[in-house]
Design a protein around this motif. Structure first.
Motif, mmCIF file in Angstrom:
data_model
loop_
_atom_site.group_PDB
_atom_site.id
_atom_site.type_symbol
_atom_site.label_atom_id
_atom_site.label_comp_id
_atom_site.label_asym_id
_atom_site.label_seq_id
_atom_site.Cartn_x
_atom_site.Cartn_y
_atom_site.Cartn_z
ATOM 1 N N ASP A 171 0.817 -1.221 0.000
ATOM 2 C CA ASP A 171 0.000 0.000 0.000
ATOM 3 C C ASP A 171 0.847 1.266 0.000
ATOM 4 O OD1 ASP A 171 -2.343 -1.450 -0.050
ATOM 5 O OD2 ASP A 171 -2.453 -1.597 2.137
ATOM 6 N N ALA A 172 1.922 1.250 -0.777
ATOM 7 C CA ALA A 172 2.766 2.443 -0.947
ATOM 8 C C ALA A 172 2.818 2.795 -2.443
ATOM 9 C CB ALA A 172 4.162 2.193 -0.395
ATOM 10 N N PRO A 173 1.639 3.043 -3.049
ATOM 11 C CA PRO A 173 1.601 3.175 -4.517
ATOM 12 C C PRO A 173 2.299 4.414 -5.060
ATOM 13 C CG PRO A 173 -0.526 3.740 -3.567
ATOM 14 C CD PRO A 173 0.303 3.174 -2.445
ATOM 15 N N THR A 174 2.599 5.426 -4.211
ATOM 16 C CA THR A 174 3.313 6.588 -4.766
ATOM 17 C C THR A 174 4.725 6.174 -5.196
ATOM 18 O OG1 THR A 174 4.169 7.412 -2.639
ATOM 19 C CG2 THR A 174 2.006 8.224 -3.330
ATOM 20 N N TYR A 175 5.180 5.020 -4.682
ATOM 21 C CA TYR A 175 6.510 4.507 -5.056
ATOM 22 C C TYR A 175 6.389 3.300 -5.982
ATOM 23 C CZ TYR A 175 7.357 7.525 -1.103
ATOM 24 O OH TYR A 175 7.354 8.608 -0.256
ATOM 25 N N CYS A 176 5.290 3.247 -6.732
ATOM 26 C CA CYS A 176 5.034 2.137 -7.673
ATOM 27 C C CYS A 176 6.250 1.924 -8.585
ATOM 28 C CB CYS A 176 3.794 2.474 -8.505
ATOM 29 S SG CYS A 176 3.444 1.268 -9.798
ATOM 30 N N TYR A 177 6.682 0.667 -8.690
ATOM 31 C CA TYR A 177 7.820 0.352 -9.568
ATOM 32 C C TYR A 177 7.479 0.656 -11.032
ATOM 33 C CZ TYR A 177 10.483 -2.283 -5.986
ATOM 34 O OH TYR A 177 11.221 -2.658 -4.883
ATOM 35 N N ASN A 178 6.203 0.674 -11.352
ATOM 36 C CA ASN A 178 5.781 0.897 -12.740
ATOM 37 C C ASN A 178 5.087 2.255 -12.882
ATOM 38 O OD1 ASN A 178 6.629 -1.779 -13.643
ATOM 39 N ND2 ASN A 178 5.011 -2.480 -12.249
ATOM 40 N N PHE A 179 5.564 3.219 -12.099
ATOM 41 C CA PHE A 179 4.932 4.541 -12.090
ATOM 42 C C PHE A 179 4.920 5.161 -13.495
ATOM 43 C CE2 PHE A 179 4.470 9.041 -11.399
ATOM 44 C CZ PHE A 179 3.528 9.099 -10.389
ATOM 45 N N PHE A 180 6.049 5.096 -14.196
ATOM 46 C CA PHE A 180 6.144 5.784 -15.492
ATOM 47 C C PHE A 180 5.092 5.294 -16.495
ATOM 48 C CE2 PHE A 180 7.590 6.133 -19.833
ATOM 49 C CZ PHE A 180 7.807 7.505 -19.943
ATOM 50 N N PRO A 181 5.023 3.992 -16.804
ATOM 51 C CA PRO A 181 4.043 3.597 -17.828
ATOM 52 C C PRO A 181 2.592 3.889 -17.429
ATOM 53 C CG PRO A 181 5.148 1.666 -16.871
ATOM 54 C CD PRO A 181 5.892 2.875 -16.390
ATOM 55 N N HIS A 182 2.308 3.910 -16.128
ATOM 56 C CA HIS A 182 0.915 4.125 -15.708
ATOM 57 C C HIS A 182 0.544 5.603 -15.580
ATOM 58 C CE1 HIS A 182 -0.524 0.019 -14.872
ATOM 59 N NE2 HIS A 182 0.778 -0.234 -14.715
ATOM 60 N N ASN A 183 1.547 6.491 -15.593
ATOM 61 C CA ASN A 183 1.246 7.902 -15.329
ATOM 62 C C ASN A 183 1.815 8.879 -16.346
ATOM 63 O OD1 ASN A 183 -0.006 8.130 -12.401
ATOM 64 N ND2 ASN A 183 1.559 6.534 -12.312
ATOM 65 N N TRP A 184 2.969 8.566 -16.902
ATOM 66 C CA TRP A 184 3.693 9.576 -17.673
ATOM 67 C C TRP A 184 4.020 9.173 -19.103
ATOM 68 C CZ3 TRP A 184 7.923 11.709 -13.753
ATOM 69 C CH2 TRP A 184 7.258 12.445 -12.760
ATOM 70 N N SER A 185 3.609 7.999 -19.537
ATOM 71 C CA SER A 185 4.026 7.542 -20.874
ATOM 72 C C SER A 185 3.202 8.174 -21.986
ATOM 73 C CB SER A 185 3.908 6.021 -20.959
ATOM 74 O OG SER A 185 2.550 5.650 -20.772
ATOM 75 N N GLY A 186 2.065 8.767 -21.630
ATOM 76 C CA GLY A 186 1.197 9.378 -22.644
ATOM 77 C C GLY A 186 0.187 8.405 -23.225
ATOM 78 N N SER A 187 0.318 7.134 -22.850
ATOM 79 C CA SER A 187 -0.640 6.125 -23.330
ATOM 80 C C SER A 187 -1.019 5.243 -22.143
ATOM 81 C CB SER A 187 0.014 5.264 -24.411
ATOM 82 O OG SER A 187 1.122 4.575 -23.832
#
Ligand code: CXF
Ligand code: ZN
Length: 372
Positions: free
Chosen positions: A101-117
């Motif tokens: 329950d520490a999702p702000t440090y998600c290992y896959n943060f980039f693809p889920h938030n910043w990849s544009g898709s």
């Protein structure tokens, strides 16, 4: 069937945002179509506009959206059409951080938030028939409609029906970041002193949360006297202008040192000075966006000898819905009056809202897309 909407397209620092028609994709099983009522503007939106973060441009930004659910994907169980919702950042749900329950440090943060898709690479938005970068923080809410996900969409309990969505919108980023740093990450203790450097949305939220935690004294530091005055109304017991030897004034006020120094400025010198004010066991919390090339220097003996901590904090260690609901309960109880930070603008005034924010005239601009 595709859905049409109007979205503010960001093409970079030298271009104003322009509101243009776009098409939203069909919903994937975990997705939620939200009619956006309001969306806050955060510094991270502007950092992307200025190409300081690795998000593709042009893009539809906006990550403090609130609205009403219009439709849900086939696998969604937590929301239904008509629900009032607020959105936050997205996360994968199955990495070592999400597992605890520490999702702000998600290992896959980039693809889920910043990849544009979407994380699988498919677009959620088209513009003039071509894919448009979107799904920013799993929402892209500078738009009249947005596709969000079950993991980053919080259905608001009915007890919050009296709080307008255009007030609730910014709870999903800036407010949770400041309040969570104090309540979740640093776990500020009653009776211990805190200094908050920078009185923007994050700093103000930290000050309100420090008051909730019973911290004392609560010291606000900024260069803007109007903001310092507001900080005092929201819970700061002392307010020092950084131009008037704030560090010396803090030393005089708290000779034993600070329990907590919280930096929202991202300025190296400010962080190092703040760290130098810590009492034994003190924590220096860092959330400000800094130059990626910056390195900090701390005295090793003082670091180890006093058991001091330098703590990087993302998104206030928020665990999503439970923490946002906790903050809204504090608001209802009168202890988290974040409405004092907000000024509303119509969606088409997006460029004026950004200008007012960058000039320091408004702490938290919130765009209104539609009536609730
Ligand atoms: C974010 C950073 C990553 C976790 C959620 C909040 N900040 C956005 O402005
Ligand atoms: Zn943000």
């Amino acid at each position: 069937m595709t859905t049409t909407a109007n979205a503010a397209i960001c093409r970079g620092h030298d271009h104003p945002f322009t509101i243009e028609p776009v098409e939203l994709a069909e919903l994937a099983p975990d997705e939620i179509l939200v009619r956006i009522v309001a969306c806050g503007i955060c510094h991270t939106d502007l950092a992307v506009r200025d190409a300081q973060l690795p998000v593709p441009l042009p893009v539809v930004l906006g990550h403090e959206g609130a609205g009403i659910v219009e439709a849900v994907g086939s696998g969604v169980t937590s929301a239904k059409p008509g629900d009032r919702v607020v959105m936050s950042f997205n996360s994968c749900g199955h990495c070592p951080s999400c597992d605890v329950d520490a999702p702000t440090y998600c290992y896959n943060f980039f693809p889920h938030n910043w990849s544009g898709s979407r994380a699988d690479g498919t677009p959620t938005m088209h513009h003039n028939g071509a894919p448009m970068a979107a799904n920013f923080f799993g929402q892209s809410a500078f738009a009249t409609k947005a596709i969000a996900h079950e993991r980053n969409t919080i259905v608001l309990p009915e007890r919050f029906n009296s709080i307008p969505l255009d007030m609730i919108a910014p709870i999903g980023c800036g407010l949770m970041t400041g309040a969570g740093a104090v309540l979740n990450a640093m776990q500020v203790r009653e009776g211990l002193p805190i200094a908050v450097f920078g009185a923007g949305t994050v700093g103000m939220a930290a000050i309100m949360a420090a008051k909730i935690a019973g911290s004392s004294p609560i010291i606000a530091v900024d260069v803007n006297d109007d903001r310092l005055a507001l900080a005092k109304e929201l819970g700061a017991t002392h307010a020092f202008n950084a131009k008037d030897d704030a560090i010396g004034q803090i030393k005089a006020l708290v000779p034993q040192g600070l329990g907590y120094a919280f930096d929202t400025t991202g300025i190296n010198k400010v962080i190092e000075d703040a760290w130098g004010l810590l009492a034994p066991k003190g924590i220096c919390g860092i959330v400000g966006a800094s130059d990626p090339a910056d390195n900090l220097t701390f005295n090793e003996a003082a670091f180890m000898g006093g058991g001091r901590t330098v703590m990087g904090i993302l998104g206030g260690n928020s665990d999503g819905a439970p923490f946002l609901i906790e903050l809204l309960d504090h608001h209802v109880a009168g202890n988290f009056p974040f409405d004092r930070l907000i000024r509303h603008f119509d969606f088409h005034e997006i460029n004026e809202a950004i200008e007012a924010s960058e000039a320091g005239h408004v702490v938290k601009p919130v765009l209104r897309m539609a009536a609730e």
